[in-house]
Design a protein around this motif. Structure first.
Motif, PDB file in Angstrom:
ATOM      1  N   LYS A  18       0.865  -1.187   0.000  1.00 56.11           N
ATOM      2  CA  LYS A  18       0.000   0.000   0.000  1.00 56.11           C
ATOM      3  C   LYS A  18       0.891   1.222   0.000  1.00 56.11           C
ATOM      4  O   LYS A  18       1.578   1.514   0.984  1.00 56.11           O
ATOM      5  N   THR A  19       0.935   1.938  -1.103  1.00 56.36           N
ATOM      6  CA  THR A  19       1.749   3.140  -1.225  1.00 56.36           C
ATOM      7  C   THR A  19       0.980   4.211  -1.985  1.00 56.36           C
ATOM      8  O   THR A  19      -0.071   3.953  -2.573  1.00 56.36           O
ATOM      9  N   ARG A  20       1.511   5.399  -1.937  1.00 60.45           N
ATOM     10  CA  ARG A  20       1.020   6.523  -2.739  1.00 60.45           C
ATOM     11  C   ARG A  20      -0.487   6.694  -2.619  1.00 60.45           C
ATOM     12  O   ARG A  20      -1.013   6.912  -1.545  1.00 60.45           O
ATOM     13  N   ASP A  21      -1.203   6.543  -3.736  1.00 60.26           N
ATOM     14  CA  ASP A  21      -2.642   6.804  -3.732  1.00 60.26           C
ATOM     15  C   ASP A  21      -3.483   5.543  -3.597  1.00 60.26           C
ATOM     16  O   ASP A  21      -4.692   5.578  -3.854  1.00 60.26           O
ATOM     17  N   ASP A  22      -2.876   4.439  -3.208  1.00 59.96           N
ATOM     18  CA  ASP A  22      -3.669   3.217  -3.024  1.00 59.96           C
ATOM     19  C   ASP A  22      -4.669   3.427  -1.886  1.00 59.96           C
ATOM     20  O   ASP A  22      -4.276   3.703  -0.756  1.00 59.96           O
ATOM     21  N   PRO A  23      -5.962   3.264  -2.144  1.00 64.96           N
ATOM     22  CA  PRO A  23      -6.953   3.471  -1.072  1.00 64.96           C
ATOM     23  C   PRO A  23      -6.987   2.327  -0.071  1.00 64.96           C
ATOM     24  O   PRO A  23      -7.473   2.488   1.049  1.00 64.96           O
ATOM     25  N   ALA A  24      -6.479   1.153  -0.481  1.00 60.56           N
ATOM     26  CA  ALA A  24      -6.509  -0.030   0.379  1.00 60.56           C
ATOM     27  C   ALA A  24      -5.301  -0.894   0.038  1.00 60.56           C
ATOM     28  O   ALA A  24      -4.701  -0.743  -1.033  1.00 60.56           O
ATOM     29  N   PRO A  25      -4.920  -1.807   0.917  1.00 58.25           N
ATOM     30  CA  PRO A  25      -3.776  -2.683   0.627  1.00 58.25           C
ATOM     31  C   PRO A  25      -4.003  -3.509  -0.638  1.00 58.25           C
ATOM     32  O   PRO A  25      -5.103  -4.010  -0.885  1.00 58.25           O
ATOM     33  N   ILE A  26      -2.953  -3.645  -1.438  1.00 56.49           N
ATOM     34  CA  ILE A  26      -2.978  -4.463  -2.647  1.00 56.49           C
ATOM     35  C   ILE A  26      -2.362  -5.815  -2.316  1.00 56.49           C
ATOM     36  O   ILE A  26      -1.224  -5.890  -1.855  1.00 56.49           O
ATOM     37  N   PHE A  27      -3.110  -6.882  -2.550  1.00 55.19           N
ATOM     38  CA  PHE A  27      -2.628  -8.234  -2.261  1.00 55.19           C
ATOM     39  C   PHE A  27      -2.017  -8.817  -3.531  1.00 55.19           C
ATOM     40  O   PHE A  27      -2.688  -8.930  -4.555  1.00 55.19           O
ATOM     41  N   ILE A 387      -1.983  13.337  14.392  1.00 57.03           N
ATOM     42  CA  ILE A 387      -1.475  14.531  13.698  1.00 57.03           C
ATOM     43  C   ILE A 387      -1.641  14.294  12.204  1.00 57.03           C
ATOM     44  O   ILE A 387      -1.039  13.366  11.650  1.00 57.03           O
ATOM     45  N   PRO A 388      -2.429  15.085  11.503  1.00 55.12           N
ATOM     46  CA  PRO A 388      -2.747  14.788  10.091  1.00 55.12           C
ATOM     47  C   PRO A 388      -1.530  14.710   9.179  1.00 55.12           C
ATOM     48  O   PRO A 388      -1.552  13.963   8.190  1.00 55.12           O
ATOM     49  N   SER A 389      -0.460  15.442   9.476  1.00 55.00           N
ATOM     50  CA  SER A 389       0.703  15.448   8.592  1.00 55.00           C
ATOM     51  C   SER A 389       1.694  14.341   8.909  1.00 55.00           C
ATOM     52  O   SER A 389       2.721  14.219   8.243  1.00 55.00           O
ATOM     53  N   ALA A 390       1.419  13.509   9.905  1.00 51.68           N
ATOM     54  CA  ALA A 390       2.316  12.408  10.266  1.00 51.68           C
ATOM     55  C   ALA A 390       2.027  11.203   9.377  1.00 51.68           C
ATOM     56  O   ALA A 390       0.910  11.013   8.893  1.00 51.68           O
ATOM     57  N   ARG A 412      -7.292   3.071  11.930  1.00 45.51           N
ATOM     58  CA  ARG A 412      -8.290   3.799  11.135  1.00 45.51           C
ATOM     59  C   ARG A 412      -7.729   5.075  10.503  1.00 45.51           C
ATOM     60  O   ARG A 412      -8.462   6.035  10.258  1.00 45.51           O
ATOM     61  N   ARG A 413      -6.441   5.105  10.261  1.00 45.10           N
ATOM     62  CA  ARG A 413      -5.800   6.252   9.600  1.00 45.10           C
ATOM     63  C   ARG A 413      -5.120   5.742   8.337  1.00 45.10           C
ATOM     64  O   ARG A 413      -3.924   5.935   8.130  1.00 45.10           O
ATOM     65  N   HIS A 414      -5.871   5.079   7.475  1.00 45.44           N
ATOM     66  CA  HIS A 414      -5.298   4.355   6.357  1.00 45.44           C
ATOM     67  C   HIS A 414      -4.567   5.259   5.379  1.00 45.44           C
ATOM     68  O   HIS A 414      -3.581   4.830   4.767  1.00 45.44           O
ATOM     69  N   ALA A 415      -5.009   6.490   5.201  1.00 48.35           N
ATOM     70  CA  ALA A 415      -4.331   7.399   4.279  1.00 48.35           C
ATOM     71  C   ALA A 415      -2.952   7.790   4.780  1.00 48.35           C
ATOM     72  O   ALA A 415      -2.120   8.260   4.003  1.00 48.35           O
ATOM     73  N   GLN A 416      -2.696   7.591   6.066  1.00 47.00           N
ATOM     74  CA  GLN A 416      -1.417   7.976   6.658  1.00 47.00           C
ATOM     75  C   GLN A 416      -0.493   6.776   6.866  1.00 47.00           C
ATOM     76  O   GLN A 416       0.533   6.900   7.531  1.00 47.00           O
ATOM     77  N   ILE A 417      -0.827   5.629   6.279  1.00 47.01           N
ATOM     78  CA  ILE A 417      -0.052   4.410   6.512  1.00 47.01           C
ATOM     79  C   ILE A 417       0.380   3.803   5.184  1.00 47.01           C
ATOM     80  O   ILE A 417      -0.419   3.686   4.251  1.00 47.01           O
TER      81      ILE A 417
END
Length: 478
Positions: A18-27, A387-390, A412-417
């Motif tokens: 899961k990188t960049r703009d992936d909304p969910a993990p890619i298996f 922290i939103p920018s973390a 539950r902070r998937h966009a930050q992971i």
């Protein structure tokens, strides 16, 4: 996927990305129909993916553009921290010796063994582990010893309670001494392996560390944290010429200071005015769970001169100034000397550094080889992501107990992971060769890119001009 399906996917040599703009993990799974490395993978049929088709086969050459630029951008965040777990030690040991590193096996206590084992199992179950390990047993034995000391304080010297105290203290001392020697054995197996294999392993370790420590002069220092008791990281830093700044002050017997000294080194680049820049090759270093060479002596924590891979730690405790220290004085979490005002020293200061290092705006934390089995660490990471920018990057060879993916869902902070899981994406050698940033992100890199762009752009412009000027018949320009 359900947690059980995720574990089965990884056990079957599957990868999770899961990188960049992936909304969910890619298996991602291995393609069993081909032996070509360039066509080794396929996206799982039930996984939506924007950058690969369901029936498309691909290899590292397609994954690299998804991973390397993204990680390069993240490691140049204003604040960067690296948390290393036992997975790093296992990876380096495996590269050098081609053998598995012994784990923290359970020990046998002669005094109240059943009670200690049961409590260790209870704590392990709460943490999502199947059975109690060495740390769980030591924690339970320490708590039990303190309770027995309270009970025995009003009893006669030859009472049963006093005998239990002495017996349990003896068991603890023996267990800690054995564990310290097992850590030294792991160090010794690395140092004693064949020169070629050892140098290869250290080259990968150095490249791995410098991929994060090579910060540009205007960026904050790398904060390097580890839960490991061994000194593989210190050995790699010595080889790399990386200066580690920690809380210890002194030369012969460095002393742990509760007041952190942010001693730093700067330089003024030639011909540049203004504030000085950070000197390269420096990182702040914190061993969250202590170290095999930390000893509690007279209400102070000292780092003793214990050689890397020594045969036995005991002879190095028989030195002037250590006042007969034994294995009970090793500062290996969760062990703590009982004559201190608080059993949390020095760990409370170390975790304060951890929280202060990662819970900042524009901060990135990269975890490698950490299984998310320590709730006291996970809580700090959870606070960081408020922290939103973390941003949090998790890289691991596997997730045998499912704790990483459970933590991912819980946060539950998937966009930050960002996730890189599996025996390919989490393999140290493959990471260094294909996916990690180059170990020097500096002004020369950007100048080279600008120069190549300028040259390519000029040549392309000239080519376009000539093409427009040449007649269709191919005659020369008059």
């Amino acid at each position: 996927m359900m947690p059980e399906q995720v574990q089965q996917h990884i056990r079957a040599q599957g990868q999770i990305l899961k990188t960049r703009d992936d909304p969910a993990p890619i298996f991602i799974r291995y393609d069993a129909t081909t032996t070509e490395p360039s066509k080794a993978f396929k996206v799982s049929p039930d996984t939506p993916c924007s950058w690969a088709k369901a029936d498309e086969t691909f290899g590292p050459e397609k994954l690299r553009p998804r991973i390397e630029p993204w990680l390069t951008a993240l490691v140049q965040s204003e604040h960067l921290s690296l948390l290393l777990g036992s997975g790093l030690t296992h990876a380096i040991h495996g590269l050098a010796t081609e053998a598995e590193l012994p784990g923290m096996t359970a020990v046998k206590f002669d005094v109240l063994s059943a009670e200690i084992t049961e409590d260790a199992k209870r704590v392990a179950t709460m943490a999502g582990r199947n059975s109690g390990n060495f740390e769980d047993q030591i924690r339970a034995a320490n708590e039990l010893l303190r309770g027995l000391e309270i009970v025995a304080s009003t009893k006669a010297g030859d009472s049963h309670e006093q005998e239990q105290v002495e017996g349990l203290r003896k068991d603890l001392k023996s267990a800690l001494a054995s564990f310290a020697n097992s850590i030294l054995k792991a160090e010794r197996s690395l140092a004693a392996t064949a020169t070629v294999k050892r140098e290869e392993a250290f080259n990968y370790l150095v490249s791995f560390l410098m991929s994060f420590a090579s910060r540009s002069g205007t960026r904050d220092r790398l904060n390097l944290f580890t839960t490991n008791y061994d000194r593989y990281i210190e050995a790699g830093a010595d080889v790399a010429g990386l200066r580690l700044i920690d809380r210890f002050v002194g030369t012969l017997a460095p002393l742990f200071r509760a007041s952190r000294l942010d001693i730093d080194l700067h330089y003024n680049p030639p011909g540049i005015r203004g504030e000085p820049r950070y000197l390269e090759g420096v990182a702040r270093f914190t061993k969250l769970h202590g170290s095999v060479d930390w000893v509690d002596v007279e209400r102070t924590i000292r780092r003793i001169g214990l050689p890397f891979g020594a045969e036995d730690a005991a002879p190095y405790l028989n030195a002037p100034g250590l006042n007969g220290a034994d294995a009970m004085r090793f500062m290996i979490y969760p062990n703590a000397a009982k004559d201190r005002e608080t059993a949390s020293h020095p760990y409370v200061e170390l975790f304060r550094d951890f929280a202060a290092g990662i819970c900042r705006p524009n901060s990135t934390l990269v975890c490698y080889g950490y299984s998310f089995g320590d709730d006291h660490i996970n809580r700090v990471i959870e606070d960081m992501l408020t922290i939103p920018s973390a941003h949090l990057v998790i890289i691991a060879y596997g997730d045998p107990l499912g704790r990483i993916m459970r933590t991912y869902e819980k946060l539950r902070r998937h966009a930050q992971i960002t996730l890189l899981l599996g025996d390919h994406l989490g393999n140290l050698a493959i990471l260094v060769e294909h996916y990690l940033p180059k170990p020097a992100i500096d002004r020369t890199t950007f100048r080279m890119a600008e120069l190549l762009k300028a040259r390519w752009g000029t040549q392309q412009a000239q080519h376009d001009t000539v093409s427009e000027a040449v007649p269709d018949g191919g005659g020369s320009v008059s």
